[in-house]
Design an enzyme around this catalytic site. Structure first.
Site, PDB file in Angstrom:
ATOM      1  N   ASP A   1       0.850  -1.196   0.000  1.00 63.01           N
ATOM      2  CA  ASP A   1       0.000   0.000   0.000  1.00 63.01           C
ATOM      3  C   ASP A   1       0.884   1.244   0.000  1.00 63.01           C
ATOM      4  O   ASP A   1       1.020   1.954   0.988  1.00 63.01           O
ATOM      5  CB  ASP A   1      -0.922  -0.016   1.225  1.00 63.01           C
ATOM      6  CG  ASP A   1      -1.831   1.206   1.296  1.00 63.01           C
ATOM      7  OD1 ASP A   1      -2.057   1.836   0.243  1.00 63.01           O
ATOM      8  OD2 ASP A   1      -2.315   1.523   2.401  1.00 63.01           O
TER       9      ASP A   1
ATOM     10  N   ASP B   1       0.559   4.166  -1.364  1.00 62.91           N
ATOM     11  CA  ASP B   1      -0.035   5.503  -1.206  1.00 62.91           C
ATOM     12  C   ASP B   1      -0.749   5.654   0.141  1.00 62.91           C
ATOM     13  O   ASP B   1      -1.390   6.667   0.404  1.00 62.91           O
ATOM     14  CB  ASP B   1      -0.977   5.843  -2.360  1.00 62.91           C
ATOM     15  CG  ASP B   1      -2.111   4.841  -2.517  1.00 62.91           C
ATOM     16  OD1 ASP B   1      -2.256   3.936  -1.655  1.00 62.91           O
ATOM     17  OD2 ASP B   1      -2.874   4.951  -3.498  1.00 62.91           O
TER      18      ASP B   1
ATOM     19  N   TRP C   1     -37.395   3.929  -4.343  1.00 57.77           N
ATOM     20  CA  TRP C   1     -37.050   3.241  -5.591  1.00 57.77           C
ATOM     21  C   TRP C   1     -35.722   2.523  -5.481  1.00 57.77           C
ATOM     22  O   TRP C   1     -35.522   1.488  -6.132  1.00 57.77           O
ATOM     23  CB  TRP C   1     -37.173   4.162  -6.793  1.00 57.77           C
ATOM     24  CG  TRP C   1     -36.107   5.158  -7.130  1.00 57.77           C
ATOM     25  CD1 TRP C   1     -35.452   6.003  -6.300  1.00 57.77           C
ATOM     26  CD2 TRP C   1     -35.613   5.437  -8.457  1.00 57.77           C
ATOM     27  NE1 TRP C   1     -34.593   6.803  -7.007  1.00 57.77           N
ATOM     28  CE2 TRP C   1     -34.662   6.480  -8.327  1.00 57.77           C
ATOM     29  CE3 TRP C   1     -35.883   4.933  -9.720  1.00 57.77           C
ATOM     30  CZ2 TRP C   1     -33.979   6.998  -9.433  1.00 57.77           C
ATOM     31  CZ3 TRP C   1     -35.206   5.457 -10.813  1.00 57.77           C
ATOM     32  CH2 TRP C   1     -34.272   6.474 -10.669  1.00 57.77           C
TER      33      TRP C   1
ATOM     34  N   ARG D   1     -42.268  14.607   0.216  1.00 59.33           N
ATOM     35  CA  ARG D   1     -41.641  14.215  -1.049  1.00 59.33           C
ATOM     36  C   ARG D   1     -41.747  12.709  -1.271  1.00 59.33           C
ATOM     37  O   ARG D   1     -41.423  11.918  -0.385  1.00 59.33           O
ATOM     38  CB  ARG D   1     -40.165  14.608  -0.998  1.00 59.33           C
ATOM     39  CG  ARG D   1     -39.487  14.740  -2.330  1.00 59.33           C
ATOM     40  CD  ARG D   1     -37.980  14.922  -2.147  1.00 59.33           C
ATOM     41  NE  ARG D   1     -37.611  16.033  -1.289  1.00 59.33           N
ATOM     42  CZ  ARG D   1     -36.381  16.206  -0.813  1.00 59.33           C
ATOM     43  NH1 ARG D   1     -35.421  15.350  -1.121  1.00 59.33           N
ATOM     44  NH2 ARG D   1     -36.101  17.225  -0.033  1.00 59.33           N
TER      45      ARG D   1
ATOM     46  N   GLN E   1     -41.136   9.390  -4.308  1.00 59.69           N
ATOM     47  CA  GLN E   1     -40.108   8.947  -5.255  1.00 59.69           C
ATOM     48  C   GLN E   1     -40.788   8.105  -6.323  1.00 59.69           C
ATOM     49  O   GLN E   1     -41.950   7.734  -6.164  1.00 59.69           O
ATOM     50  CB  GLN E   1     -39.005   8.147  -4.530  1.00 59.69           C
ATOM     51  CG  GLN E   1     -37.715   8.911  -4.374  1.00 59.69           C
ATOM     52  CD  GLN E   1     -36.535   8.030  -3.980  1.00 59.69           C
ATOM     53  OE1 GLN E   1     -36.679   6.903  -3.514  1.00 59.69           O
ATOM     54  NE2 GLN E   1     -35.331   8.548  -4.157  1.00 59.69           N
TER      55      GLN E   1
ATOM     56  N   GLU F   1     -31.180  18.119   3.735  1.00 61.41           N
ATOM     57  CA  GLU F   1     -30.185  17.039   3.690  1.00 61.41           C
ATOM     58  C   GLU F   1     -28.968  17.417   2.864  1.00 61.41           C
ATOM     59  O   GLU F   1     -27.971  16.676   2.852  1.00 61.41           O
ATOM     60  CB  GLU F   1     -30.822  15.756   3.135  1.00 61.41           C
ATOM     61  CG  GLU F   1     -31.085  15.734   1.632  1.00 61.41           C
ATOM     62  CD  GLU F   1     -32.430  16.321   1.230  1.00 61.41           C
ATOM     63  OE1 GLU F   1     -32.882  16.021   0.110  1.00 61.41           O
ATOM     64  OE2 GLU F   1     -33.021  17.077   2.028  1.00 61.41           O
TER      65      GLU F   1
ATOM     66  N   GLY G   1     -36.003  11.294  -8.290  1.00 69.54           N
ATOM     67  CA  GLY G   1     -34.883  10.379  -8.102  1.00 69.54           C
ATOM     68  C   GLY G   1     -33.671  10.745  -8.920  1.00 69.54           C
ATOM     69  O   GLY G   1     -32.595  10.202  -8.698  1.00 69.54           O
TER      70      GLY G   1
ATOM     71  N   ASP H   1     -31.646  13.334  -9.030  1.00 68.07           N
ATOM     72  CA  ASP H   1     -31.063  14.557  -8.472  1.00 68.07           C
ATOM     73  C   ASP H   1     -29.534  14.483  -8.543  1.00 68.07           C
ATOM     74  O   ASP H   1     -28.942  13.688  -7.820  1.00 68.07           O
ATOM     75  CB  ASP H   1     -31.548  14.788  -7.036  1.00 68.07           C
ATOM     76  CG  ASP H   1     -31.537  13.530  -6.171  1.00 68.07           C
ATOM     77  OD1 ASP H   1     -31.833  12.428  -6.666  1.00 68.07           O
ATOM     78  OD2 ASP H   1     -31.230  13.658  -4.977  1.00 68.07           O
TER      79      ASP H   1
ATOM     80  N   GLU I   1     -22.025   3.735  -6.314  1.00 68.01           N
ATOM     81  CA  GLU I   1     -23.354   4.227  -6.653  1.00 68.01           C
ATOM     82  C   GLU I   1     -23.544   4.448  -8.143  1.00 68.01           C
ATOM     83  O   GLU I   1     -24.611   4.190  -8.699  1.00 68.01           O
ATOM     84  CB  GLU I   1     -23.571   5.537  -5.891  1.00 68.01           C
ATOM     85  CG  GLU I   1     -24.908   6.187  -6.068  1.00 68.01           C
ATOM     86  CD  GLU I   1     -24.985   7.539  -5.367  1.00 68.01           C
ATOM     87  OE1 GLU I   1     -26.092   7.931  -4.982  1.00 68.01           O
ATOM     88  OE2 GLU I   1     -23.938   8.209  -5.220  1.00 68.01           O
TER      89      GLU I   1
END
Length: 654
Positions: free
Chosen positions: A19, A21, A212, A257, A259, A324, A376, A378, A582
């Site tokens: 490792d 770095d 969702w 709100r 979704q 948020e 969804g 965003d 993600e």
């Protein structure tokens, strides 16, 4: 071959050796020798074997870290563990570990894990809807018995949520109660004997039930975690009954709100797996009744319904900027006002939200911004600054799907007779209203006609969002134009045009980009990169495109796009210490996980070993690998690109 390894010493030596770095990971960025001698702790003859290459070294690091987490001093390492193909290892980790790590329940046992909100720094708090007094008694008892937790139990008011109320409790954020029932032991349920139904969280900073996200996660959990999927459906039904809609997520600041609504789609998938169970049809009926209620009271009511076109829009309830989000997210929005009032970014942000300054243009911007978040997507240039006025392709395809699903269930499973009990009636209805499938078939036909009239562009051969205020089609190109194929709203000619003209606009080496480069436009200080724009791709867009193309028998195109996505995921997992995130930059394979737009990339923030991946991305891998043949899975395991696989005679045909 297997050897016994001293965990702490081996891990320290490995990190020092490889490792370079010092980020707690072993990746292609490290400049170590890529050759580590692993010694057998139990053998005085100093036997062992060499671990070579980034992938095997990172696998060793992961195994040592997981052993360390179990407080093991020594652990047996098999060479086969380190040499396991990345495709097989990824599937195994998701099914046997990551889904469990992402599962939550809200009850006495689970609330300490479910209540914390990484997006907010506040004491644990839970809000109870007025229709669940047994939960208020239950959590009040939990708070009394465990004072060290500091749990604050609060009622929500009777009646519909208002923007003022939601904004008024933003300084006291909390988790919203979900469904509870009797524990698995067959004992009577009372305020001391309740258990929360399980649900899944996306991961990263998202530690709550996202509507969702959960439905797409469920697609990858049906074979191994069906009990969790059932819990997701129960919790979404509870949200509709008590909060009026399936929430963006079950936090207080999301009360206004919703979704994208996938409940009927998911409930039917659960029913297909459980139809032999005695309560399966009743569970499906409950989901249909809940979806019907949300359909009428949220999605097709004013102001979401555009009466002129008959199409619906995302139009949530709220005031101010979304709590948020950190003020820095809106730097490009607040900067002119900071200059106007001689304030810094945070000061003008706070002054706007507490009403010290009034700016109608900011009100309009955040009306649209809340709609973007309800969608969804965003955020994206497709919808930013205009979303509340758009009859989007995605929402209206989902409503078409709901109409189709309810029609099907009433006709096929309920004897063409749906009785609506009092808990699910909509405003103006009487209890035990009876409905046939015909009315839902008619709604579906009307929506198909409206989609064709307002969202289809015959000249361009694609679907586009429709601005209900300007009465013009948007020109933004998006992966949502595959959704009419997914739900069956396209005819064969339209589907052929989308395949011919739409795929080339978005296809990249790693799958489908969310939008086209032209839709994103040049990136600048006034037009910062958005995470749902080119060059980024997301799991739900891939999944719905695969299914839509397959539905219209474009098996080769679906297989190509699917294989590209899975190969990109596999390569990232292999080169970057097990990373599954993600979203991805689908225009390149070398560093596709490096996404710095807006909130960064959830799923990357770990050391030593990934323990969650990211919810719907995990699901896309499980679902995707279930659709392709054994030869394509073998090619993935070998690390072959789509071009290498097909040039060798392979075929990624679904």
């Amino acid at each position: 071959m297997s050897i016994s390894v001293e965990v702490d010493r081996a891990m320290q030596d490995l990190l020092q050796h490889e490792d370079t770095d010092h980020d707690g990971l072993i990746t292609v960025d490290d400049n170590g020798p890529k050759d580590f001698p692993l010694a057998d702790y139990s053998d005085q003859r100093d036997t062992g074997f060499a671990v070579r290459g980034v992938y095997q070294l990172s696998n060793l690091l992961q195994e040592l870290f997981l052993a360390q987490k179990r407080n093991l001093k020594t652990v047996t390492i098999k060479r086969s563990q380190l040499e396991e193909s990345p495709a097989h290892r990824l599937v195994r980790l998701i099914k046997t570990s990551w889904w469990d790590n992402l599962t939550r329940r809200i009850d006495a046992e689970g609330i300490e894990r479910a209540a914390p909100d990484p997006k907010m720094k506040d004491a644990p708090r839970i809000y109870i809807p007025p229709g669940a007094p047994e939960q208020f008694a239950y959590y009040s008892q939990v708070a009394k018995e465990r004072p060290g937790m500091g749990l604050d139990v609060q009622w929500l008011p009777q009646g519909k949520m208002t923007a003022d109320f939601i904004q008024g409790i933003n300084h006291k954020p909390g988790i919203l109660a979900l469904d509870m029932g009797a524990p698995q032991l067959k004992i009577p349920a009372d305020s001391k004997q309740l258990q929360g139904f399980p649900f899944i969280v996306p991961g990263g900073c998202f530690n709550e039930l996202y509507n969702w996200d959960a439905c797409f996660c469920a697609l990858g959990m049906l074979d191994t975690h069906l009990h969790v999927v059932k819990g997701i459906v129960k919790n979404l039904i509870f949200e509709i009954k008590h909060y009026g809609k399936m929430l963006n997520a079950n936090r207080s600041y999301y009360l206004g709100r919703a979704q994208p609504p996938f409940l009927t789609w998911l409930a039917l998938k659960v029913f297909e797996r459980t139809k032999h169970e005695p309560d399966a049809l009743e569970n499906l009926k409950s989901a249909i009744l809940a979806a019907r209620k949300e359909y009428h009271e949220w999605w097709t009511s004013i102001p979401r319904l555009d009466e002129r076109s008959g199409l619906s829009r995302y139009r949530p309830i709220g005031k101010g900027s979304p709590p948020e989000c950190r003020p820095i997210v809106f730097t490009h929005v607040f900067t002119p006002y900071a200059k106007k009032y001689g304030m810094n970014l945070k000061e003008v942000h706070d002054a706007y939200n507490d009403g010290t300054i009034t700016e109608p243009d900011l009100d309009i911007f955040f009306d649209h911004d809340r709609a973007v978040r309800e969608s969804g997507h965003d955020t994206s240039n497709r919808v930013e600054g205009v979303c509340a006025d758009l009859a989007t392709v995605d929402l209206n395809c989902l409503l078409y799907q709901i109409e189709d699903d309810i029609c099907l269930v009433i006709e096929k499973y309920l004897g063409d007779r749906l009785v609506v009990p009092s808990e699910f009636i909509v405003t103006g209805e009487k209890a035990d209203t009876i409905e046939s499938s015909r009315v839902w078939c008619e709604r579906r036909s009307k929506r198909k006609a409206a989609i064709d009239r307002y969202l289809w562009n015959d000249e361009k051969g694609m679907y586009f969002d429709y601005n209900t205020v300007t009465r013009q089609q948007s020109t933004a190109e998006s992966a949502t134009y595959f959704w009419p194929l997914w739900c069956g709203a396209a005819d064969s000619r339209q589907a052929a045009q989308v395949v011919k003209r739409g795929i080339p606009r978005l296809e990249c080496i790693g799958g489908l980009s969310s939008t086209s480069p032209e839709t994103r436009g040049p990136v600048s200080a006034s037009n910062p990169q958005k995470q749902w724009d080119y060059p980024y791709g997301w799991a739900p867009h891939q999944i719905l495109a695969w299914d839509g193309l397959k539905r219209y028998e474009y098996h080769d195109e679906a297989g190509r796009l699917l294989y590209r996505w899975l190969h990109m995921m596999t390569r990232t997992f292999q080169d970057w210490n097990g990373t599954v995130c993600e979203k991805y930059d689908v225009t390149q394979l070398e560093r596709s996980h490096e996404v710095e737009a807006e909130y960064g990339n959830q799923g990357r923030d770990f050391k030593y070993a990934p323990q969650e991946g990211f919810g719907w991305t995990n699901a896309s891998y499980i679902y995707g690998t279930s659709l392709i043949g054994e030869d394509a899975r073998a090619a993935l395991a070998k690390g072959l690109s789509y071009e290498e696989f097909t040039e060798g005679g392979g075929k990624a045909h679904l």
